[in-house]
Design a protein around this motif. Structure first.
Motif, PDB file in Angstrom:
ATOM      1  N   SER A 155       0.932  -2.067  -0.441  1.00  0.00           N
ATOM      2  CA  SER A 155       0.029   0.067   0.008  1.00  0.00           C
ATOM      3  C   SER A 155       1.064   1.384   0.138  1.00  0.00           C
ATOM      4  CB  SER A 155      -0.891  -0.359   1.248  1.00  0.00           C
ATOM      5  OG  SER A 155      -0.062  -0.309   2.839  1.00  0.00           O
ATOM      6  N   ASN A 156       2.077   1.196   0.474  1.00  0.00           N
ATOM      7  CA  ASN A 156       2.525   2.504   1.060  1.00  0.00           C
ATOM      8  C   ASN A 156       3.161   2.329  -0.647  1.00  0.00           C
ATOM      9  OD1 ASN A 156       2.650   2.596   3.079  1.00  0.00           O
ATOM     10  ND2 ASN A 156       3.817   1.280   4.208  1.00  0.00           N
ATOM     11  N   PHE A 157       3.812   2.031  -1.294  1.00  0.00           N
ATOM     12  CA  PHE A 157       4.826   2.057  -2.888  1.00  0.00           C
ATOM     13  C   PHE A 157       3.257   2.354  -3.730  1.00  0.00           C
ATOM     14  CE2 PHE A 157       3.843   0.424  -6.705  1.00  0.00           C
ATOM     15  CZ  PHE A 157       6.094   1.117  -7.388  1.00  0.00           C
ATOM     16  N   PHE A 158       2.137   2.097  -2.966  1.00  0.00           N
ATOM     17  CA  PHE A 158       0.785   2.252  -4.646  1.00  0.00           C
ATOM     18  C   PHE A 158       0.298   4.204  -4.179  1.00  0.00           C
ATOM     19  CE2 PHE A 158      -0.265  -1.959  -4.806  1.00  0.00           C
ATOM     20  CZ  PHE A 158       0.055  -1.596  -6.003  1.00  0.00           C
ATOM     21  N   ARG A 159       1.286   3.970  -2.879  1.00  0.00           N
ATOM     22  CA  ARG A 159       0.515   5.551  -2.721  1.00  0.00           C
ATOM     23  C   ARG A 159       1.939   6.480  -3.085  1.00  0.00           C
ATOM     24  NH1 ARG A 159      -1.441   4.896   4.354  1.00  0.00           N
ATOM     25  NH2 ARG A 159      -3.145   3.324   3.664  1.00  0.00           N
ATOM     26  N   PHE A 184       1.062   9.751  -6.694  1.00  0.00           N
ATOM     27  CA  PHE A 184       0.661  10.924  -6.510  1.00  0.00           C
ATOM     28  C   PHE A 184       1.922  11.776  -8.049  1.00  0.00           C
ATOM     29  CE2 PHE A 184       2.552  15.184  -4.811  1.00  0.00           C
ATOM     30  CZ  PHE A 184       1.486  15.689  -4.357  1.00  0.00           C
ATOM     31  N   ILE A 185       2.008  10.711  -8.366  1.00  0.00           N
ATOM     32  CA  ILE A 185       3.090  10.938  -8.935  1.00  0.00           C
ATOM     33  C   ILE A 185       2.853  11.760 -10.736  1.00  0.00           C
ATOM     34  CG2 ILE A 185       5.232  10.203 -11.437  1.00  0.00           C
ATOM     35  CD1 ILE A 185       5.775   7.990  -9.633  1.00  0.00           C
ATOM     36  N   PRO A 186       1.723  12.220 -11.009  1.00  0.00           N
ATOM     37  CA  PRO A 186       0.856  12.371 -12.276  1.00  0.00           C
ATOM     38  C   PRO A 186       0.760  13.669 -11.805  1.00  0.00           C
ATOM     39  CG  PRO A 186      -0.004  10.228 -12.416  1.00  0.00           C
ATOM     40  CD  PRO A 186       0.664  10.169 -10.705  1.00  0.00           C
ATOM     41  N   ALA A 187       0.379  13.787 -10.320  1.00  0.00           N
ATOM     42  CA  ALA A 187      -0.346  15.666  -9.756  1.00  0.00           C
ATOM     43  C   ALA A 187       1.442  16.154 -10.332  1.00  0.00           C
ATOM     44  CB  ALA A 187       0.138  15.224  -8.387  1.00  0.00           C
ATOM     45  N   LEU A 188       2.846  15.867 -10.101  1.00  0.00           N
ATOM     46  CA  LEU A 188       3.979  16.905 -10.531  1.00  0.00           C
ATOM     47  C   LEU A 188       4.062  16.426 -12.142  1.00  0.00           C
ATOM     48  CD1 LEU A 188       5.742  14.399  -8.306  1.00  0.00           C
ATOM     49  CD2 LEU A 188       4.645  16.243  -7.443  1.00  0.00           C
ATOM     50  N   THR A 189       3.513  16.002 -12.638  1.00  0.00           N
ATOM     51  CA  THR A 189       3.816  15.847 -14.155  1.00  0.00           C
ATOM     52  C   THR A 189       3.124  17.378 -14.978  1.00  0.00           C
ATOM     53  OG1 THR A 189       3.581  13.495 -14.707  1.00  0.00           O
ATOM     54  CG2 THR A 189       3.092  14.851 -16.587  1.00  0.00           C
ATOM     55  N   SER A 190       4.211  17.758 -15.313  1.00  0.00           N
ATOM     56  CA  SER A 190       4.127  19.605 -16.280  1.00  0.00           C
ATOM     57  C   SER A 190       2.684  19.102 -16.864  1.00  0.00           C
ATOM     58  CB  SER A 190       5.129  19.701 -17.016  1.00  0.00           C
ATOM     59  OG  SER A 190       4.587  21.079 -17.925  1.00  0.00           O
ATOM     60  N   VAL A 191       1.832  19.544 -17.255  1.00  0.00           N
ATOM     61  CA  VAL A 191      -0.134  19.731 -18.026  1.00  0.00           C
ATOM     62  C   VAL A 191       0.641  19.651 -19.915  1.00  0.00           C
ATOM     63  CG1 VAL A 191       0.116  22.627 -18.060  1.00  0.00           C
ATOM     64  CG2 VAL A 191      -1.902  20.744 -18.724  1.00  0.00           C
ATOM     65  N   VAL A 192       1.936  20.443 -19.546  1.00  0.00           N
ATOM     66  CA  VAL A 192       2.891  20.035 -20.830  1.00  0.00           C
ATOM     67  C   VAL A 192       3.030  19.279 -21.878  1.00  0.00           C
ATOM     68  CG1 VAL A 192       3.759  21.881 -22.815  1.00  0.00           C
ATOM     69  CG2 VAL A 192       2.777  22.668 -21.437  1.00  0.00           C
ATOM     70  N   VAL A 193       3.423  18.381 -20.591  1.00  0.00           N
ATOM     71  CA  VAL A 193       4.176  17.176 -21.262  1.00  0.00           C
ATOM     72  C   VAL A 193       2.915  16.310 -21.322  1.00  0.00           C
ATOM     73  CG1 VAL A 193       5.610  14.956 -20.529  1.00  0.00           C
ATOM     74  CG2 VAL A 193       6.407  17.475 -19.952  1.00  0.00           C
ATOM     75  N   ALA A 194       2.371  16.095 -20.147  1.00  0.00           N
ATOM     76  CA  ALA A 194       0.993  15.701 -20.107  1.00  0.00           C
ATOM     77  C   ALA A 194      -0.209  15.592 -21.992  1.00  0.00           C
ATOM     78  CB  ALA A 194       0.258  15.410 -18.835  1.00  0.00           C
ATOM     79  N   GLY A 195       0.081  17.034 -21.623  1.00  0.00           N
ATOM     80  CA  GLY A 195      -0.735  17.000 -23.482  1.00  0.00           C
ATOM     81  C   GLY A 195      -0.592  16.489 -24.282  1.00  0.00           C
ATOM     82  N   SER A 252      -8.562  13.723 -14.717  1.00  0.00           N
ATOM     83  CA  SER A 252      -8.950  12.455 -14.052  1.00  0.00           C
ATOM     84  C   SER A 252      -6.940  11.916 -13.608  1.00  0.00           C
ATOM     85  CB  SER A 252      -9.957  12.009 -14.111  1.00  0.00           C
ATOM     86  OG  SER A 252     -10.976  12.384 -14.893  1.00  0.00           O
ATOM     87  N   TRP A 253      -6.443  12.277 -15.061  1.00  0.00           N
ATOM     88  CA  TRP A 253      -5.172  11.214 -14.464  1.00  0.00           C
ATOM     89  C   TRP A 253      -4.023  11.645 -13.407  1.00  0.00           C
ATOM     90  CZ3 TRP A 253      -0.353  13.218 -15.916  1.00  0.00           C
ATOM     91  CH2 TRP A 253       0.767  12.081 -16.718  1.00  0.00           C
ATOM     92  N   ARG A 254      -4.577  13.283 -14.065  1.00  0.00           N
ATOM     93  CA  ARG A 254      -3.830  14.332 -13.209  1.00  0.00           C
ATOM     94  C   ARG A 254      -4.111  14.519 -12.446  1.00  0.00           C
ATOM     95  NH1 ARG A 254      -3.175  20.082 -14.507  1.00  0.00           N
ATOM     96  NH2 ARG A 254      -1.022  20.194 -13.790  1.00  0.00           N
ATOM     97  N   TRP A 255      -5.035  14.623 -11.391  1.00  0.00           N
ATOM     98  CA  TRP A 255      -5.631  14.993  -9.777  1.00  0.00           C
ATOM     99  C   TRP A 255      -6.026  13.593  -9.275  1.00  0.00           C
ATOM    100  CZ3 TRP A 255      -2.780  18.814  -9.230  1.00  0.00           C
ATOM    101  CH2 TRP A 255      -2.679  20.245  -9.969  1.00  0.00           C
ATOM    102  N   MET A 256      -6.201  12.437  -9.685  1.00  0.00           N
ATOM    103  CA  MET A 256      -7.039  11.061  -9.083  1.00  0.00           C
ATOM    104  C   MET A 256      -5.775  10.753  -7.895  1.00  0.00           C
ATOM    105  SD  MET A 256      -9.512   8.409  -9.609  1.00  0.00           S
ATOM    106  CE  MET A 256      -9.634   9.147 -11.574  1.00  0.00           C
ATOM    107  N   GLY A 257      -5.131  11.647  -7.774  1.00  0.00           N
ATOM    108  CA  GLY A 257      -4.088  10.405  -6.952  1.00  0.00           C
ATOM    109  C   GLY A 257      -3.900  12.415  -5.467  1.00  0.00           C
ATOM    110  N   VAL A 258      -4.370  12.594  -6.024  1.00  0.00           N
ATOM    111  CA  VAL A 258      -4.441  14.164  -5.199  1.00  0.00           C
ATOM    112  C   VAL A 258      -5.340  13.497  -4.638  1.00  0.00           C
ATOM    113  CG1 VAL A 258      -4.487  16.392  -4.456  1.00  0.00           C
ATOM    114  CG2 VAL A 258      -2.888  15.320  -5.980  1.00  0.00           C
TER     115      VAL A 258
END
Length: 311
Positions: A118-122, A126-137, A182-188
């Motif tokens: 569970s600690n690994f998944f937690r 959270f990693i997608p929230a750290l991704t730049s929106v330009v890179v994600a787009g 959803s991909w970016r903010w799901m983890g948050v």
């Protein structure tokens, strides 16, 4: 000389005590501690807001400003604005549901005692929230490209479906914007729910289980009331962020989307105010958007009982 120094020190000590008692008094100290926040609010939010309200009644040209009264507000309610408002409203509705229900389910799964790693998944979620929106787009545009070689179209071909022009269809365009958010903010949101689940009374859960309550009854009558404040908070934040959405639309359609399928209210403000150099009209649209967000948020808070006093 000694008597003079002792007298001066005796005079300074009462002044020092008065100053310290003034700064640490219960009436002054709270305002002193929050003064940096209040000053930053006045400078960074209140002044721009007042300037925007003033600008919404003006026609701003390079080096010239004309007062036009309510002309900008009369121009706001046009077909393009209503299409942008429709797109934004659908986006808000979908993101609120997805970013509330799915994170809650995943948080319950991660919080279960039988869940391994569970600690690994937690940490990973959270990693997608750290991704730049330009890179994600950029990644989303490659995955959901219009060619047959795009990853999403190759996946559809496995089931015999034809390739889609993902960015040029009304339904698929909305799907891309909602999927990226959803991909970016799901983890948050999962992190928020996990933190809220730690506050649930374990003794009350065990007592309800001993009384014969099943898993659904324990969730409905014990867990859900305990995490209701965080649900209200996340829904409110999702509504505000949904109406303020700009990045997803911009990175998917840099210039303009066909038929305004990807146009949002904030992007409409950008197009009219910045690109078309009509700052007064853009400010008027911004004030209308502010009123919409305020009304919707108040209705949501009232419906969820946020204004009710707890006994």
């Amino acid at each position: 000389m000694t008597l003079f120094s002792q007298t001066g020190q005796a005079k300074r000590e009462p002044q020092t005590k008065v100053r310290y008692s003034f700064l640490y008094s219960r009436k002054i100290a709270p305002y002193l501690f929050i003064s940096p926040f209040i000053i930053s609010i006045l400078i960074l939010y209140l002044y721009p807001f007042i300037s925007a309200v003033k600008m919404s009644f003006e026609r701003v040209l390079p080096g010239q400003v004309f007062f036009v009264g309510l002309d900008n507000y009369e121009r706001v309610f046009n077909p393009v604005f209503f299409r942008a408002l429709q797109n934004t409203s659908v986006y808000v509705l979908l993101t609120v549901v997805i970013l509330t229900v799915i994170p809650l389910i995943l948080a319950l799964m991660l919080n279960h005692r039988l869940t391994r790693f569970s600690n690994f998944f937690r940490a990973a979620i959270f990693i997608p929230a750290l991704t730049s929106v330009v890179v994600a787009g950029t990644v989303f545009r490659l995955i959901f490209g219009e060619s047959d070689q795009a990853l999403a179209n190759q996946f559809l071909s496995l089931f015999g479906a034809s390739a889609l022009d993902w960015r040029y269809g009304s339904a698929t365009a909305m799907f891309l914007m909602v999927a990226m958010a959803s991909w970016r903010w799901m983890g948050v949101n999962i992190i928020y729910f996990l933190a809220a689940l730690q506050t649930v009374n374990k003794d009350l859960e065990e007592a309800s289980q001993m009384d014969g309550a099943n898993a659904w009854q324990r969730f409905r009558y014990v867990t859900l009331p305990a995490i209701k404040p965080i649900i209200v908070f996340l829904v409110t934040i999702s509504i505000i962020n949904g109406f303020r959405m700009f990045e997803e639309s911009y990175v998917l359609w840099e210039t303009s989307s066909p038929g305004y399928i990807g146009l949002t209210v904030v992007r409409y403000i950008y197009q009219q105010g910045i690109r078309n150099n009509d700052m007064g009209f853009g400010a008027a649209v911004g004030i209308i958007l502010l009123l919409i967000i305020f009304i919707v948020s108040m209705i949501q808070l009232y419906a969820t009982g946020a204004f009710k006093r707890e006994d």
